[in-house]
Design a protein around this motif. Structure first.
Motif, PDB file in Angstrom:
ATOM      1  N   GLN A 165       0.829  -1.209   0.000  1.00  0.00           N
ATOM      2  CA  GLN A 165       0.000   0.000   0.000  1.00  0.00           C
ATOM      3  C   GLN A 165       0.860   1.255   0.000  1.00  0.00           C
ATOM      4  O   GLN A 165       0.532   2.237  -0.676  1.00  0.00           O
ATOM      5  CB  GLN A 165      -0.911  -0.005   1.230  1.00  0.00           C
ATOM      6  N   GLU A 168       2.197   1.781  -3.500  1.00  0.00           N
ATOM      7  CA  GLU A 168       1.158   2.222  -4.427  1.00  0.00           C
ATOM      8  C   GLU A 168       0.760   3.673  -4.191  1.00  0.00           C
ATOM      9  O   GLU A 168       0.560   4.437  -5.141  1.00  0.00           O
ATOM     10  CB  GLU A 168      -0.070   1.314  -4.299  1.00  0.00           C
ATOM     11  N   LYS A 169       0.659   4.090  -2.915  1.00  0.00           N
ATOM     12  CA  LYS A 169       0.174   5.433  -2.599  1.00  0.00           C
ATOM     13  C   LYS A 169       1.273   6.490  -2.616  1.00  0.00           C
ATOM     14  O   LYS A 169       1.045   7.627  -3.034  1.00  0.00           O
ATOM     15  CB  LYS A 169      -0.501   5.420  -1.228  1.00  0.00           C
ATOM     16  N   LYS A 170       2.462   6.120  -2.136  1.00  0.00           N
ATOM     17  CA  LYS A 170       3.498   7.119  -1.925  1.00  0.00           C
ATOM     18  C   LYS A 170       4.612   7.102  -2.966  1.00  0.00           C
ATOM     19  O   LYS A 170       5.252   8.119  -3.212  1.00  0.00           O
ATOM     20  CB  LYS A 170       4.131   6.928  -0.541  1.00  0.00           C
ATOM     21  N   ASN A 172       4.708   4.806  -6.225  1.00  0.00           N
ATOM     22  CA  ASN A 172       4.359   4.577  -7.628  1.00  0.00           C
ATOM     23  C   ASN A 172       3.750   5.801  -8.301  1.00  0.00           C
ATOM     24  O   ASN A 172       4.091   6.143  -9.439  1.00  0.00           O
ATOM     25  CB  ASN A 172       3.391   3.393  -7.742  1.00  0.00           C
ATOM     26  N   GLN A 173       2.821   6.488  -7.603  1.00  0.00           N
ATOM     27  CA  GLN A 173       2.167   7.644  -8.206  1.00  0.00           C
ATOM     28  C   GLN A 173       3.158   8.757  -8.515  1.00  0.00           C
ATOM     29  O   GLN A 173       3.091   9.399  -9.575  1.00  0.00           O
ATOM     30  CB  GLN A 173       1.074   8.165  -7.262  1.00  0.00           C
ATOM     31  N   THR A 174       4.098   8.964  -7.586  1.00  0.00           N
ATOM     32  CA  THR A 174       5.114  10.003  -7.809  1.00  0.00           C
ATOM     33  C   THR A 174       6.022   9.622  -8.969  1.00  0.00           C
ATOM     34  O   THR A 174       6.356  10.462  -9.817  1.00  0.00           O
ATOM     35  CB  THR A 174       5.948  10.218  -6.530  1.00  0.00           C
ATOM     36  N   ILE A 176       5.336   7.675 -11.508  1.00  0.00           N
ATOM     37  CA  ILE A 176       4.598   7.767 -12.780  1.00  0.00           C
ATOM     38  C   ILE A 176       4.564   9.215 -13.270  1.00  0.00           C
ATOM     39  O   ILE A 176       4.789   9.499 -14.455  1.00  0.00           O
ATOM     40  CB  ILE A 176       3.173   7.208 -12.617  1.00  0.00           C
ATOM     41  N   LYS A 177       4.283  10.154 -12.348  1.00  0.00           N
ATOM     42  CA  LYS A 177       4.276  11.568 -12.725  1.00  0.00           C
ATOM     43  C   LYS A 177       5.640  12.005 -13.229  1.00  0.00           C
ATOM     44  O   LYS A 177       5.760  12.702 -14.243  1.00  0.00           O
ATOM     45  CB  LYS A 177       3.867  12.418 -11.521  1.00  0.00           C
ATOM     46  N   THR A 180       6.425  10.508 -16.630  1.00  0.00           N
ATOM     47  CA  THR A 180       5.611  11.161 -17.662  1.00  0.00           C
ATOM     48  C   THR A 180       6.234  12.483 -18.063  1.00  0.00           C
ATOM     49  O   THR A 180       6.356  12.800 -19.270  1.00  0.00           O
ATOM     50  CB  THR A 180       4.171  11.383 -17.153  1.00  0.00           C
TER      51      THR A 180
END
Length: 211
Positions: A165, A168-170, A172-174, A176-177, A180
């Motif tokens: 968790q 995924e929350k702390k 992976n999202q960062t 991915i940004k 990108t």
């Protein structure tokens, strides 16, 4: 401190963190290290760090400062500085209490009566030469680990669903940004660019709101 490098109760209620504790094989039993280490691993402990040290009397006094002034203190310091010691950071759920249980009572003779399968019962000879050391509390573990492994992290290790968790929350999202933005920008030095981007966009860095 002469040393050779080779190669932490609070979270039990959640059941998802690994705790670290410090374990030492004392001078009188360091020759049995090859026999003792597999036993530690068979008990479910993971050895994270391992270091062979030779305490000076001053360093031993600092390590055992809580016992300063007690009758046995001079003998303890003389013994612990008499030869090399093998120190290890080991991890497991409830590691501190768990290792204390298989370690046995401080007095090896008492250990043979109440816990004959413990390390001190089988390898120790008396209260002083009781073969091994294990941290008594989380506070003690943190202090002792930092004493011998100054760069070590003593916070509990996330495991299982909680670590997934967290990623995924702390994380992976960062990432991915950042990746990108990296693809859009196409910098000449992508690794350096991404490293700098992560520093600026670290979600855990403190935020200060000016009035």
């Amino acid at each position: 401190m002469d040393s050779t490098l080779s190669s932490t109760n609070q979270h039990d209620n959640a059941g998802s963190c690994l705790e670290r504790t410090l374990v030492m094989i004392k001078p009188n039993m360091i020759s049995k290290s090859d026999q003792i280490i597999p036993e530690i691993e068979q008990a479910g402990f993971v050895i994270l760090q391992q270091r062979r040290v030779r305490f000076t009397p001053e360093q031993a006094s600092d390590f055992y400062a809580e016992h300063y002034g007690k009758m046995f203190f001079p003998s303890l310091i003389a013994f612990m500085s008499s030869g090399p010691t093998l120190a290890m950071v080991v991890a497991k759920r409830n590691a501190i209490n768990g290792f204390r249980q298989i370690l046995g009572p401080t007095n090896s003779e008492q250990a043979r009566e109440v816990n004959p399968k413990s390390f001190r019962a089988r390898y120790g000879t008396d209260t002083l030469k009781n073969a091994m050391h294990g941290s008594e509390s989380q506070h003690a573990a943190e202090r002792e680990i930092r004493f011998i492994f100054p760069d070590s992290i003593t916070e509990p290790i996330l495991s299982g669903d909680e670590s997934t968790q967290y990623l995924e929350k702390k994380v992976n999202q960062t990432l991915i940004k950042g990746l990108t933005e990296l693809c859009k920008t196409k910098p000449a030095e992508p690794i350096r660019w991404l490293a700098n981007w992560l520093l600026v966009n670290n979600p855990n860095q403190p935020r200060v709101t000016l009035p």
